[in-house]
Structure formats: C-alpha cells, structure tokens
Design an enzyme around this catalytic site. Structure first.
Site, PDB file in Angstrom:
ATOM      1  N   LYS A  18       0.813  -1.106   0.040  1.00  0.00           N
ATOM      2  CA  LYS A  18      -0.127   0.041  -0.048  1.00  0.00           C
ATOM      3  C   LYS A  18       0.879   1.323  -0.104  1.00  0.00           C
ATOM      4  O   LYS A  18       1.721   1.239   0.693  1.00  0.00           O
ATOM      5  CB  LYS A  18      -0.955   0.078   1.462  1.00  0.00           C
ATOM      6  CG  LYS A  18      -2.323   0.768   0.955  1.00  0.00           C
ATOM      7  CD  LYS A  18      -3.176   0.232   0.007  1.00  0.00           C
ATOM      8  CE  LYS A  18      -4.843   0.074   0.398  1.00  0.00           C
ATOM      9  NZ  LYS A  18      -5.283  -0.614  -0.605  1.00  0.00           N
ATOM     10  N   THR A  69      -3.509  -5.802   0.240  1.00  0.00           N
ATOM     11  CA  THR A  69      -2.709  -4.392   0.308  1.00  0.00           C
ATOM     12  C   THR A  69      -3.831  -3.466   1.331  1.00  0.00           C
ATOM     13  O   THR A  69      -3.464  -3.080   2.306  1.00  0.00           O
ATOM     14  CB  THR A  69      -2.657  -3.623  -0.905  1.00  0.00           C
ATOM     15  OG1 THR A  69      -4.155  -3.175  -1.219  1.00  0.00           O
ATOM     16  CG2 THR A  69      -2.002  -4.221  -2.156  1.00  0.00           C
ATOM     17  N   ARG A 194      26.416  35.039  -7.158  1.00  0.00           N
ATOM     18  CA  ARG A 194      25.213  34.578  -7.624  1.00  0.00           C
ATOM     19  C   ARG A 194      24.232  34.100  -6.547  1.00  0.00           C
ATOM     20  O   ARG A 194      24.798  33.984  -5.477  1.00  0.00           O
ATOM     21  CB  ARG A 194      25.282  33.503  -8.613  1.00  0.00           C
ATOM     22  CG  ARG A 194      26.016  32.273  -8.107  1.00  0.00           C
ATOM     23  CD  ARG A 194      25.859  31.054  -9.090  1.00  0.00           C
ATOM     24  NE  ARG A 194      26.268  29.896  -8.494  1.00  0.00           N
ATOM     25  CZ  ARG A 194      26.381  28.645  -9.178  1.00  0.00           C
ATOM     26  NH1 ARG A 194      25.878  28.580 -10.184  1.00  0.00           N
ATOM     27  NH2 ARG A 194      26.788  27.563  -8.502  1.00  0.00           N
ATOM     28  N   GLN A 252      28.177  21.085  -6.709  1.00  0.00           N
ATOM     29  CA  GLN A 252      28.988  20.258  -6.325  1.00  0.00           C
ATOM     30  C   GLN A 252      29.916  19.990  -5.143  1.00  0.00           C
ATOM     31  O   GLN A 252      29.696  19.190  -4.175  1.00  0.00           O
ATOM     32  CB  GLN A 252      29.857  19.730  -7.722  1.00  0.00           C
ATOM     33  CG  GLN A 252      29.215  19.362  -8.861  1.00  0.00           C
ATOM     34  CD  GLN A 252      28.655  20.281  -9.763  1.00  0.00           C
ATOM     35  OE1 GLN A 252      28.444  21.440  -9.475  1.00  0.00           O
ATOM     36  NE2 GLN A 252      28.445  20.016 -11.081  1.00  0.00           N
ATOM     37  N   HIS A 280      17.827  28.262 -10.457  1.00  0.00           N
ATOM     38  CA  HIS A 280      18.504  29.269 -11.231  1.00  0.00           C
ATOM     39  C   HIS A 280      17.561  30.539 -10.852  1.00  0.00           C
ATOM     40  O   HIS A 280      16.453  30.657 -11.068  1.00  0.00           O
ATOM     41  CB  HIS A 280      18.780  29.214 -12.674  1.00  0.00           C
ATOM     42  CG  HIS A 280      19.517  28.158 -12.978  1.00  0.00           C
ATOM     43  ND1 HIS A 280      20.656  27.816 -12.580  1.00  0.00           N
ATOM     44  CD2 HIS A 280      19.134  26.903 -13.805  1.00  0.00           C
ATOM     45  CE1 HIS A 280      21.130  26.553 -13.101  1.00  0.00           C
ATOM     46  NE2 HIS A 280      20.328  25.892 -13.655  1.00  0.00           N
TER      47      HIS A 280
END
Ligand SMILES: O=c1[nH]c(=O)c2[nH]c(=O)[nH]c2[nH]1
Length: 321
Positions: A18, A69, A194, A252, A280
C-alpha cells in the site's frame, strides 16, 4: 488477452503493498509532578511494500498467499496504535517491516518508506511552546526508507536510510561559478557572485549496532544506541550550516563539503546522498530602461528572475572510507 498466451518473459522481481497511507498519531502525557499536560503529534505518509513467495499471484492468478494491500494498510493503523516506537519514524518503520517478515513466513522483505510532515508547536506570547497546538512548518519532510530482510535463517537484517526532502534554501552571497569548461556550446558567463538556491534532498545510511539482533523486542535497545532523533537533527543542522557558511565554488563542491561534515559529526552514518536542484535566479536585463543591474564587483545584481525550469540537478553519494 487470454492467460493461455505463451509466456515470453519470467517474473524477475516483484513487490506490492500500500502506498500513501496517511496516519496521524497523538500521544498525551497527563499533568504530573507539577508539570503541565502535554501532547505530541506525528503525521506520516507511509508506503509498505512486500517481497516474497507469491509469484503465482502474477503468473498463475493464484491469490492464496497474497496479504491484501488492504490488510497492509490496516496493519499500519494498528501499529500506529500499539507500537511504542510510533513517534520515531525509523523505529516505526523497523517495527512495521520486522512485523511483516516475522508474521508471514513467505514474506522475505518489507520496504517501508515514511514521510513525516512537520507539525511544530505554536509559540504563544507569555506561554511559549503551546502544549497541544501546532503549525505546519513548511513543505520540508523528514524521510525514512527501511528495508527489513528476513531471507536468512539467521538474523533479520535491515538497511535504514533517513533524511529530509523539500528543504528549500537560498543564499544571496558566498556563491560563484567560474573556470568551467568553455567550448562552442557555452554561453554561460562566469560569475563570482550569484544566488544559490536549492531544494535539498538528503538521505544518510545508518549503521545499526551489530551486537543487537533485529527483533521487535530489541527495538528499544537499538533506538537507545543509535539515537535516530539526534542523527536527524545533526544531519539537518549540518546541511543548513554548511549551505550557509561554505564559500561555494559550485553546487558540487558545497554538496561534498556538507556530506563530509555530516560524516565527521556522526560516526554511525556510513553514507550520505544528496540530490540538489540548482534553482536558477537569472539577472534581469534593465539596460533597455537605462538602469544598471549589477556590473562587476562594485554593482552586484539586485533584480533576478527566479526560473522554475529547467534547473541544474547535482547528485552524489559520499561513502565513509
Ligand atoms: O554549481 C553549478 N554547477 C554546475 O555544474 C553548473 N552548470 C551551470 O550551468 N551552472 C552550474 N552551477
């Protein structure tokens, strides 16, 4: 299509159960020893999938070994009532999973995934944290993914992953992206300032104590040794701290630093996975309106267009050596 058709494939893997079982649990502590009454609540979205010897339900339409289920859903509600571990999602998932593989001899594995929604206490002037009133504190979820494996005739084993998802963050400085590969496909300018915004998914894998066999009766001991709540808090706090303070050369590099810091702060975490969309924020060109919107170090960009899609997507797993 008829079942008499020749089989060209074989059932190489199967699981069922489920999904999206929503359950909330309240724990009430009456007033005692001068302390006021207090209540706690958790709200979970549970997925419970089973693996085992029920191939005949797929390839011979034989349901005799199928735990419905619907029964899996009922089990989740019953456990929410009777489990002493319900308030800690990792232990609740271990309880549910261990229940399925011990109760049904033909079920070998249980995959239990829980999303825990955020209900934080409402802060009331002159009272402080309210004893029984809560606010949905953002979209962020605590996530737990447990696989309980009863295949072996020896001990039951489990893989426990915990973490967060939809933890949305943004920083307006301390992020650059330069020195990347440039070729005829490149238009992106180098930027030494940024906006960095991401919706954090983090999963860390927990080492369970090897000296405590996984049984329902041992869950208290396992919980006391691992301290899942403390791990969750360390992973979340560390993620936010590193995001805020790391001088980011890229998503990263920040991901890697956050994972390493978690490994350094929690010895029972053996692996950290992050999935970080780079959401962005594009500088808006205001030149047509004779306005500068950032130029070099002196004039940093002030007006951005947040872009829903496409986003970068940076993923990695850092594993303890
Ligand atoms: O932190 C980043 N990593 C990338 O790989 C990348 N690529 C890109 O266009 N912008 C960014 N930012």
């Amino acid at each position: 299509m008829s079942d008499t058709q020749e089989d060209l494939g074989f059932l190489s893997s199967a699981r069922y159960g489920k999904d999206l079982v929503r359950v909330a649990r309240v724990v009430r502590t009456p007033a005692a020893d001068g302390k006021p009454a207090k209540q706690e609540v958790v709200e979970y979205v549970v997925r419970a999938l089973l693996e085992g010897d029920f191939a005949e339900s797929y390839d011979a339409a034989d349901n005799t070994r199928i735990v419905a289920t619907d029964s899996i859903k009922n089990t989740t509600y019953i456990m929410a009532k009777v489990s002493p571990h319900v308030m800690t999602p990792e232990l609740f998932a271990l309880h549910l999973g261990t229940h399925f593989v011990t109760k049904y001899s033909h079920i070998q594995k249980a995959h239990i995934d829980i999303q825990s929604l955020r209900w934080s206490r409402i802060d009331v002037q002159d009272i402080g944290a309210h004893p029984h009133s809560f606010v949905r504190d953002g979209d962020e979820k605590r996530v737990v993914s447990v696989v309980v494996d009863g295949t072996s005739t020896d001990d039951i084993t489990a893989i426990v992953k915990s973490g967060v998802k939809d933890l949305l963050v943004l920083k307006t400085a301390g992020s650059s992206f330069t020195n990347f590969l440039r070729d005829e496909f490149t238009t992106l300018p180098e930027v030494d300032d940024r906006i960095f915004s991401t919706s954090i998914t983090c999963d860390y894998t927990v080492t369970l104590p090897p000296n405590i066999p996984l049984t329902i009766d041992n869950l208290n001991k396992i919980g006391a040794e691992v301290q899942f709540e403390k791990l969750a808090s360390t992973a979340r706090t560390t993620t936010l701290e590193v995001f805020a303070t790391h001088d980011s050369a890229s998503v990263q590099a920040t991901l890697y630093r956050a994972a390493q810091t978690i490994l350094s702060r929690a010895s029972s975490i053996k692996e950290v996975f992050y999935s970080l969309p780079n959401k962005h924020y594009m500088p808006v060109n205001l030149k047509p309106f004779n306005l500068e919107n950032g130029k070099g170090r002196e004039g940093l960009v002030e007006v951005f267009e947040p872009v829903a899609s496409p986003s970068g997507l940076i993923q990695a797993t850092i594993t303890r050596k």
